[in-house]
Design a protein around this motif. Sequence first.
Motif, short mmCIF file in Angstrom:
data_model
loop_
_atom_site.label_atom_id
_atom_site.label_comp_id
_atom_site.label_asym_id
_atom_site.label_seq_id
_atom_site.Cartn_x
_atom_site.Cartn_y
_atom_site.Cartn_z
N VAL A 120 0.84 -1.20 0.00
CA VAL A 120 0.00 0.00 0.00
C VAL A 120 0.87 1.25 0.00
O VAL A 120 0.55 2.26 -0.64
CB VAL A 120 -0.96 -0.02 1.20
CG1 VAL A 120 -1.79 1.27 1.24
CG2 VAL A 120 -1.88 -1.23 1.14
N ALA A 121 1.98 1.20 0.73
CA ALA A 121 2.88 2.36 0.80
C ALA A 121 3.44 2.69 -0.58
O ALA A 121 3.78 3.85 -0.86
CB ALA A 121 4.02 2.09 1.77
N ALA A 122 3.51 1.70 -1.45
CA ALA A 122 4.05 1.93 -2.80
C ALA A 122 3.03 2.61 -3.72
O ALA A 122 3.39 3.09 -4.79
CB ALA A 122 4.50 0.60 -3.41
N LEU A 123 1.76 2.65 -3.29
CA LEU A 123 0.73 3.25 -4.14
C LEU A 123 0.84 4.77 -4.09
O LEU A 123 1.02 5.35 -3.02
CB LEU A 123 -0.66 2.82 -3.67
CG LEU A 123 -0.96 1.31 -3.71
CD1 LEU A 123 -2.35 1.04 -3.14
CD2 LEU A 123 -0.83 0.77 -5.13
N ARG A 124 0.71 5.40 -5.23
CA ARG A 124 0.72 6.86 -5.31
C ARG A 124 -0.50 7.30 -6.10
O ARG A 124 -0.54 7.18 -7.32
CB ARG A 124 2.01 7.37 -5.99
CG ARG A 124 3.27 7.12 -5.20
CD ARG A 124 3.33 8.01 -3.95
NE ARG A 124 4.57 7.83 -3.21
CZ ARG A 124 4.74 6.95 -2.25
NH1 ARG A 124 3.74 6.14 -1.92
NH2 ARG A 124 5.90 6.85 -1.63
N HIS A 125 -1.49 7.79 -5.41
CA HIS A 125 -2.73 8.18 -6.08
C HIS A 125 -3.44 9.23 -5.23
O HIS A 125 -3.47 9.12 -4.00
CB HIS A 125 -3.65 6.97 -6.28
CG HIS A 125 -4.78 7.23 -7.23
ND1 HIS A 125 -5.95 7.85 -6.82
CD2 HIS A 125 -4.92 6.98 -8.56
CE1 HIS A 125 -6.76 7.97 -7.86
NE2 HIS A 125 -6.17 7.46 -8.92
N PRO A 126 -3.99 10.27 -5.86
CA PRO A 126 -4.62 11.35 -5.08
C PRO A 126 -5.87 10.92 -4.31
O PRO A 126 -6.32 11.66 -3.43
CB PRO A 126 -4.99 12.39 -6.15
CG PRO A 126 -5.02 11.63 -7.45
CD PRO A 126 -3.99 10.57 -7.30
N ASN A 127 -6.42 9.73 -4.63
CA ASN A 127 -7.62 9.27 -3.92
C ASN A 127 -7.35 8.10 -2.99
O ASN A 127 -8.27 7.41 -2.56
CB ASN A 127 -8.72 8.90 -4.92
CG ASN A 127 -9.17 10.07 -5.75
OD1 ASN A 127 -8.97 10.08 -6.96
ND2 ASN A 127 -9.75 11.08 -5.12
N ILE A 128 -6.08 7.87 -2.69
CA ILE A 128 -5.70 6.82 -1.73
C ILE A 128 -4.96 7.47 -0.57
O ILE A 128 -4.05 8.28 -0.77
CB ILE A 128 -4.80 5.76 -2.38
CG1 ILE A 128 -5.60 4.98 -3.45
CG2 ILE A 128 -4.26 4.79 -1.34
CD1 ILE A 128 -4.77 3.93 -4.18
N VAL A 129 -5.36 7.12 0.63
CA VAL A 129 -4.67 7.64 1.82
C VAL A 129 -3.25 7.08 1.81
O VAL A 129 -3.06 5.86 1.85
CB VAL A 129 -5.40 7.23 3.11
CG1 VAL A 129 -4.63 7.71 4.33
CG2 VAL A 129 -6.82 7.79 3.13
N SER A 176 -13.35 4.58 -7.85
CA SER A 176 -12.92 3.65 -8.90
C SER A 176 -11.50 3.94 -9.35
O SER A 176 -10.70 3.03 -9.60
CB SER A 176 -13.87 3.73 -10.09
OG SER A 176 -15.16 3.30 -9.75
N SER A 177 -11.18 5.22 -9.46
CA SER A 177 -9.83 5.60 -9.88
C SER A 177 -8.80 5.11 -8.87
O SER A 177 -7.74 4.60 -9.24
CB SER A 177 -9.77 7.12 -10.03
OG SER A 177 -8.47 7.53 -10.44
N ALA A 178 -9.13 5.24 -7.58
CA ALA A 178 -8.23 4.76 -6.53
C ALA A 178 -8.05 3.26 -6.61
O ALA A 178 -6.92 2.73 -6.55
CB ALA A 178 -8.77 5.17 -5.16
N LEU A 179 -9.15 2.54 -6.76
CA LEU A 179 -9.07 1.08 -6.81
C LEU A 179 -8.35 0.61 -8.07
O LEU A 179 -7.62 -0.39 -8.04
CB LEU A 179 -10.47 0.48 -6.76
CG LEU A 179 -11.19 0.63 -5.41
CD1 LEU A 179 -12.63 0.17 -5.51
CD2 LEU A 179 -10.45 -0.16 -4.32
N ILE A 322 -12.20 -2.50 -13.02
CA ILE A 322 -12.81 -1.33 -12.39
C ILE A 322 -12.80 -0.13 -13.33
O ILE A 322 -13.66 0.75 -13.23
CB ILE A 322 -12.08 -1.00 -11.06
CG1 ILE A 322 -12.96 -0.13 -10.15
CG2 ILE A 322 -10.74 -0.35 -11.31
CD1 ILE A 322 -14.13 -0.86 -9.56
N GLU A 323 -11.85 -0.10 -14.26
CA GLU A 323 -11.82 0.99 -15.24
C GLU A 323 -13.05 0.93 -16.16
O GLU A 323 -13.63 1.97 -16.51
CB GLU A 323 -10.54 0.93 -16.07
CG GLU A 323 -9.27 1.31 -15.31
CD GLU A 323 -8.68 0.18 -14.52
OE1 GLU A 323 -7.66 0.39 -13.85
OE2 GLU A 323 -9.22 -0.95 -14.58
#
Length: 696
Positions: A120-129, A176-179, A322-323
């Motif tokens: 999860v720490a590797a994820l970079r997205h404006p809609n993910i904490v 959806s964008s986050a997922l 999901i896209e």
Amino acid sequence: MASATRLCPSCNTPLPELAAFCYVCGSATPPAIDRRTGEIAIPDGITASPDASAEMLRKLQDALGKHYELQGLIGRGGFAEVFQVRDLWLKRDLALKAIRPDLSLSGTLMARFRREAEAVAALRHPNIVPIYDIGEADGIMYILMPLIKGESLKQLLLRDGRRPVPEARRILLEASSALGSAHEAGVVHRDIKPENIMLEGKARRVLVMDFGIAKVMDAAGDASLTSSGTIVGTPHYMSPEQASGDPHLDHRTDQYSLAVVGYHMLTGTVPFEGESTRAILFKQMMELPRSMRELVPEVPEALMTAVSKGMAKEAAERFPDIEAFAAAIEASAAEDAAKAAAEVSLAQAAVKQQRRWIVPLAGAVGILAIAVAVALFRRPPLAEPPGKSAGPGVPAAVAPPPPAAGASGAPGTGGNLAAAPAPAPAPAPPPAAAAGRGTGSPTGVAGSGKSEKSKPLAGSAAGTTKTAAAPAASGRGGPSCSNAAGGDDRDLAFRVCTDEANKGNVVSERLLAGLYDRSQVPGHDAEAVTWYRKAADAGDMASLLRLGQLLHLGKGVPQNELDATAKIRQAAEADYQPAWPVLAERFEQGLGGRKSDKEAFFWYRKAAEKGEVSAQARVGDMYARGRGVDKDETEAVRWFRGAAEKGNKDAQYGLGMAYLKGKGAEKSDSLAYLWLKKAADQGHPDAQKEVAKRHS
């Protein structure tokens, strides 16, 4: 049941030691359901330990060091507790998520926790904490993340209820964008619910949180870091495969859960409720939700269709990713806008059309009024009786004129109406008007309700006239779908019904499905399923029932007994009477679920009380055998008699045997033979054997 030895992590309700979910608030707790037995089982590696929150605080503060100040507890989840932390150097508030103190994890699960946090720490997205740091404090794993200033979607729904369509659509798209970003990295959330969707700041930006219980979909499949069969999630939002305890979940389980969140936002309620967790999980696997537009008619059809597909029971029937789900949600906005624009254009065109006719019509009415006035002015009054003259006060202008030369009529009667204006000639029929059958005279325009008089038909009474019959029509375009579907011209029926069905007419959708259903042409079975689905999604229960039957038969769609039962049950529970005996039979035979004589009797009895003859016979048989209801031979005879008198051969056989054995009725060989003979004559094999015995 085990005694209550632990508390719900969210609402502190006392729970049995092995409870998988809180029966009050639905929060998940670490144990899982054993798929073989249906009972609760604790996954390997988790053992209960005494609450040590004070000790935990000390360990965490020591691990954080002097740059962070550990503050109060702000939340609890199924596996973790959340504390507020102050970053003393950067002057900001953070959140620290730590494994709950009443759990001690084995080394295997500690490794799994670390690996999931790293993913999860590797994820970079404006809609993910985002995750700032992970660490260990003397055996306690923790994650450091930003403290969100806002509220959860759950809080918003509890306070304000269902959301406006634009807001619901925006939240679905951002989530959806986050997922999508997480799925691309191999992370499946597995616990999407309103509580894990935060709305930050004035812009209400969506932030998906709590990926801490996600399972990393590693292609290498490290079995040492998995807990096979563990159910993680919240019952109201679980996918059917997750509810069944399937350990092989993929990204489509998140799509289902997010679609359920969409359903909740658009309708203000979750699709499935139940008195227990197990009841909700059963419904997730077996039942279909009520149509959103049935609950909230203003939900746009395109949006409902997208959300409904995301909630398909079979993962293969959902969007491929999901896209694609998000694309359908986004496209629904354009489709709804186009429909709204079309409706506005139609309304404007109608107004223009009305205006176009108003002036000529007003002029025509004015001219007609003048003509009528002139006619009345120039028309002589009705003749007075002989010997009477116009009374006093009658103007000279309207006194009867003398009769014209050659005019017929008695003198002084005013029978000559030559001075009245001649009526305008009738307009000629348009070229497309149909000719009168058997005559050479034209008829009026079909559907106008008027026709020209024709010459007397050959053989008719003198002076009698007939008009040609116009075909049954829908407006001016010919026969309606209802009429065409019942006729002999199949091509016409398909053409008319397709046209009406494409315009969203639900009845025409069902009739078109029926045409395909009865056709022997290859490929038409699948078309039937398509149109039945459209009509069923619009709330047509007859189509929903037939769709369930096709799923049972595997006609036009892969055979799926679970989905068949779910659809038939939905129709039955919507009080669609024809579905009652069908559902009863499925419970009686155990099709698409557990066998249940009690459920079968309930639905047969409902149908029987409404006069369904075959159901009356089944109710009689179940009373006679004591299946699904206490044995009552008198009641059995009562139900048998009602159906037997209506010609049901099974009831005739049952009634005959009751008279033969004297069970529920006084023994009577003559009445027994009478009813057995009736059943035998209709081909009942057991009745034929009984009758044959008496002839031998």
